[in-house]
Design a protein around this motif. Structure first.
Motif, PDB file in Angstrom:
ATOM      1  N   VAL A  74       0.870  -1.180   0.000  1.00 59.55           N
ATOM      2  CA  VAL A  74       0.000   0.000   0.000  1.00 59.55           C
ATOM      3  C   VAL A  74       0.903   1.226   0.000  1.00 59.55           C
ATOM      4  O   VAL A  74       1.753   1.373   0.890  1.00 59.55           O
ATOM      5  N   ALA A  75       0.736   2.101  -0.999  1.00 59.44           N
ATOM      6  CA  ALA A  75       1.644   3.233  -1.120  1.00 59.44           C
ATOM      7  C   ALA A  75       0.990   4.364  -1.897  1.00 59.44           C
ATOM      8  O   ALA A  75       0.125   4.129  -2.745  1.00 59.44           O
ATOM      9  N   PRO A  76       1.421   5.600  -1.644  1.00 58.94           N
ATOM     10  CA  PRO A  76       0.948   6.719  -2.461  1.00 58.94           C
ATOM     11  C   PRO A  76       1.788   6.853  -3.723  1.00 58.94           C
ATOM     12  O   PRO A  76       2.932   6.383  -3.777  1.00 58.94           O
ATOM     13  N   VAL A  77       1.204   7.485  -4.729  1.00 60.44           N
ATOM     14  CA  VAL A  77       1.956   7.831  -5.939  1.00 60.44           C
ATOM     15  C   VAL A  77       2.618   9.178  -5.702  1.00 60.44           C
ATOM     16  O   VAL A  77       1.937  10.200  -5.572  1.00 60.44           O
ATOM     17  N   TRP A  78       3.945   9.183  -5.630  1.00 64.53           N
ATOM     18  CA  TRP A  78       4.710  10.422  -5.461  1.00 64.53           C
ATOM     19  C   TRP A  78       5.682  10.555  -6.617  1.00 64.53           C
ATOM     20  O   TRP A  78       6.564   9.711  -6.791  1.00 64.53           O
ATOM     21  N   TRP A  79       5.517  11.600  -7.404  1.00 63.15           N
ATOM     22  CA  TRP A  79       6.429  11.855  -8.531  1.00 63.15           C
ATOM     23  C   TRP A  79       6.582  10.639  -9.436  1.00 63.15           C
ATOM     24  O   TRP A  79       7.676  10.280  -9.854  1.00 63.15           O
ATOM     25  N   GLY A  80       5.462   9.976  -9.700  1.00 69.30           N
ATOM     26  CA  GLY A  80       5.496   8.821 -10.582  1.00 69.30           C
ATOM     27  C   GLY A  80       6.230   7.633 -10.003  1.00 69.30           C
ATOM     28  O   GLY A  80       6.613   6.711 -10.730  1.00 69.30           O
ATOM     29  N   SER A  81       6.397   7.613  -8.690  1.00 73.04           N
ATOM     30  CA  SER A  81       7.118   6.527  -8.039  1.00 73.04           C
ATOM     31  C   SER A  81       6.521   6.323  -6.657  1.00 73.04           C
ATOM     32  O   SER A  81       5.344   6.609  -6.435  1.00 73.04           O
ATOM     33  N   VAL A  82       7.324   5.825  -5.733  1.00 77.56           N
ATOM     34  CA  VAL A  82       6.886   5.613  -4.354  1.00 77.56           C
ATOM     35  C   VAL A  82       7.723   6.498  -3.435  1.00 77.56           C
ATOM     36  O   VAL A  82       8.769   7.014  -3.834  1.00 77.56           O
ATOM     37  N   PRO A  83       7.302   6.703  -2.183  1.00 81.10           N
ATOM     38  CA  PRO A  83       8.113   7.481  -1.243  1.00 81.10           C
ATOM     39  C   PRO A  83       9.520   6.902  -1.088  1.00 81.10           C
ATOM     40  O   PRO A  83       9.727   5.689  -1.193  1.00 81.10           O
ATOM     41  N   ALA A  84      10.475   7.780  -0.834  1.00 76.16           N
ATOM     42  CA  ALA A  84      11.876   7.366  -0.708  1.00 76.16           C
ATOM     43  C   ALA A  84      12.054   6.293   0.367  1.00 76.16           C
ATOM     44  O   ALA A  84      12.890   5.398   0.218  1.00 76.16           O
ATOM     45  N   LEU A  85      11.274   6.373   1.434  1.00 73.53           N
ATOM     46  CA  LEU A  85      11.402   5.399   2.519  1.00 73.53           C
ATOM     47  C   LEU A  85      11.069   3.993   2.032  1.00 73.53           C
ATOM     48  O   LEU A  85      11.780   3.026   2.347  1.00 73.53           O
ATOM     49  N   LEU A  86       9.994   3.868   1.259  1.00 75.06           N
ATOM     50  CA  LEU A  86       9.615   2.550   0.741  1.00 75.06           C
ATOM     51  C   LEU A  86      10.631   2.071  -0.287  1.00 75.06           C
ATOM     52  O   LEU A  86      10.999   0.889  -0.303  1.00 75.06           O
ATOM     53  N   LYS A  87      11.101   2.966  -1.138  1.00 78.16           N
ATOM     54  CA  LYS A  87      12.115   2.589  -2.121  1.00 78.16           C
ATOM     55  C   LYS A  87      13.382   2.112  -1.409  1.00 78.16           C
ATOM     56  O   LYS A  87      14.007   1.117  -1.817  1.00 78.16           O
ATOM     57  N   GLY A  88      13.773   2.791  -0.329  1.00 81.80           N
ATOM     58  CA  GLY A  88      14.938   2.359   0.430  1.00 81.80           C
ATOM     59  C   GLY A  88      14.743   1.008   1.086  1.00 81.80           C
ATOM     60  O   GLY A  88      15.675   0.209   1.177  1.00 81.80           O
ATOM     61  N   PHE A  89      13.516   0.740   1.533  1.00 88.31           N
ATOM     62  CA  PHE A  89      13.175  -0.565   2.102  1.00 88.31           C
ATOM     63  C   PHE A  89      13.410  -1.666   1.076  1.00 88.31           C
ATOM     64  O   PHE A  89      14.032  -2.693   1.358  1.00 88.31           O
ATOM     65  N   PHE A  90      12.940  -1.435  -0.147  1.00 83.95           N
ATOM     66  CA  PHE A  90      13.171  -2.408  -1.218  1.00 83.95           C
ATOM     67  C   PHE A  90      14.654  -2.526  -1.547  1.00 83.95           C
ATOM     68  O   PHE A  90      15.181  -3.631  -1.738  1.00 83.95           O
ATOM     69  N   ASP A  91      15.345  -1.392  -1.635  1.00 85.58           N
ATOM     70  CA  ASP A  91      16.773  -1.414  -1.982  1.00 85.58           C
ATOM     71  C   ASP A  91      17.573  -2.256  -0.995  1.00 85.58           C
ATOM     72  O   ASP A  91      18.471  -3.007  -1.377  1.00 85.58           O
ATOM     73  N   ARG A  92      17.241  -2.123   0.275  1.00 89.97           N
ATOM     74  CA  ARG A  92      18.012  -2.809   1.302  1.00 89.97           C
ATOM     75  C   ARG A  92      17.669  -4.296   1.403  1.00 89.97           C
ATOM     76  O   ARG A  92      18.540  -5.105   1.754  1.00 89.97           O
ATOM     77  N   LEU A  93      16.410  -4.665   1.131  1.00 85.14           N
ATOM     78  CA  LEU A  93      15.980  -6.048   1.358  1.00 85.14           C
ATOM     79  C   LEU A  93      16.011  -6.930   0.120  1.00 85.14           C
ATOM     80  O   LEU A  93      16.352  -8.109   0.204  1.00 85.14           O
ATOM     81  N   LEU A  94      15.636  -6.394  -1.020  1.00 82.18           N
ATOM     82  CA  LEU A  94      15.476  -7.222  -2.216  1.00 82.18           C
ATOM     83  C   LEU A  94      16.803  -7.303  -2.954  1.00 82.18           C
ATOM     84  O   LEU A  94      17.020  -6.671  -3.992  1.00 82.18           O
ATOM     85  N   LEU A  95      17.672  -8.126  -2.425  1.00 80.94           N
ATOM     86  CA  LEU A  95      19.060  -8.182  -2.874  1.00 80.94           C
ATOM     87  C   LEU A  95      19.323  -9.388  -3.769  1.00 80.94           C
ATOM     88  O   LEU A  95      18.595 -10.383  -3.716  1.00 80.94           O
ATOM     89  N   PRO A  96      20.377  -9.310  -4.570  1.00 84.53           N
ATOM     90  CA  PRO A  96      20.774 -10.479  -5.371  1.00 84.53           C
ATOM     91  C   PRO A  96      21.061 -11.684  -4.483  1.00 84.53           C
ATOM     92  O   PRO A  96      21.591 -11.548  -3.380  1.00 84.53           O
ATOM     93  N   ARG A  97      20.669 -12.849  -4.973  1.00 85.32           N
ATOM     94  CA  ARG A  97      20.838 -14.131  -4.290  1.00 85.32           C
ATOM     95  C   ARG A  97      19.982 -14.233  -3.032  1.00 85.32           C
ATOM     96  O   ARG A  97      20.079 -15.181  -2.281  1.00 85.32           O
ATOM     97  N   ARG A  98      19.137 -13.245  -2.823  1.00 88.02           N
ATOM     98  CA  ARG A  98      18.184 -13.278  -1.716  1.00 88.02           C
ATOM     99  C   ARG A  98      16.753 -13.222  -2.274  1.00 88.02           C
ATOM    100  O   ARG A  98      15.956 -14.108  -2.031  1.00 88.02           O
ATOM    101  N   ALA A  99      16.456 -12.160  -3.032  1.00 90.03           N
ATOM    102  CA  ALA A  99      15.133 -12.006  -3.635  1.00 90.03           C
ATOM    103  C   ALA A  99      15.117 -12.407  -5.105  1.00 90.03           C
ATOM    104  O   ALA A  99      14.060 -12.684  -5.660  1.00 90.03           O
ATOM    105  N   TYR A 100      16.284 -12.417  -5.725  1.00 89.80           N
ATOM    106  CA  TYR A 100      16.393 -12.826  -7.129  1.00 89.80           C
ATOM    107  C   TYR A 100      17.823 -13.250  -7.403  1.00 89.80           C
ATOM    108  O   TYR A 100      18.740 -12.999  -6.615  1.00 89.80           O
TER     109      TYR A 100
END
Length: 207
Positions: A74-100
């Motif tokens: 669940v997220a708002p549309v901000w500047w055609g993307s998602v809030p920086a906090l959610l993007k950072g959450f994905f960046d930190r967790l969805l890593l190579p050899r972990r999520a793909y």
């Protein structure tokens, strides 16, 4: 395995938190993970050149993702993307050899396969605007995040225009979120019953 609802809004006051709560309550077996309540550095400071250890809150969040068979964002549309906090959450967790992982032919393989997903976004744009510009936030969440990591199918709901919405409109949106929760719970129960019947009959699942 339960459903995990990821609330990606930095502020607990807006509509996103209420949508997440209504979905989870109606679902009956869903946990809400509010990214704003986690203590972590949202910056992948070294990129993929060196490992950046996960903070305890991120370790727990990853365990919740692994334990879930259905992921809701669940997220708002901000500047055609998602809030920086959610993007950072994905960046930190969805890593190579972990999520793909990257296969020998160079193509990605999602390691979160076997899970379904749902995306619920809020927007201040009129209903006709997002398709006109490509609906980039939905594409990012559905296609290049969830599906990239193997999560499919992924349903989508859009709620807007939020900025000038009426109380009655918001009631309808919250009712829709609850309807989604009940529907997803029913599908999950149906799949579980079908799998149990196959085990009892001795048949192997085919798909």
């Amino acid at each position: 395995m339960p459903t995990l609802v990821i609330d990606g809004h930095p502020n607990p006051g807006p509509l996103c938190a209420a949508l997440a709560a209504n979905y989870a309550e109606a679902h009956g077996d869903a946990t809400v993970l509010a990214v704003r309540d986690l203590a972590f550095d949202p910056n992948l400071r070294l990129g993929y050149t060196r490992r950046q250890d996960l903070e305890p809150d991120l370790e727990r969040a990853w365990e919740q993702i692994l334990a879930a068979d259905h992921l809701v964002i669940v997220a708002p549309v901000w500047w055609g993307s998602v809030p920086a906090l959610l993007k950072g959450f994905f960046d930190r967790l969805l890593l190579p050899r972990r999520a793909y992982r990257t296969k020998d032919n160079g193509l990605p393989e999602g390691l979160l396969a076997g899970r379904s997903g749902r995306v619920m976004v809020t927007t201040d744009s009129p209903w006709w605007y997002l398709p006109l510009v490509g609906d980039t936030t939905v594409k990012q969440l559905r296609t290049t995040t969830l599906r990239f990591c193997g999560v499919k199918p992924v349903a989508v709901n859009r709620f807007g225009r939020v900025k000038d919405s009426t109380v009655e409109q918001r009631r309808r949106w919250l009712a829709k979120a609850a309807q989604n929760g009940r529907a997803d719970a029913a599908r999950r129960s149906s799949r579980s019953s079908a799998a149990a019947a196959e085990l009892v009959s001795g048949r192997r699942p085919t798909g």
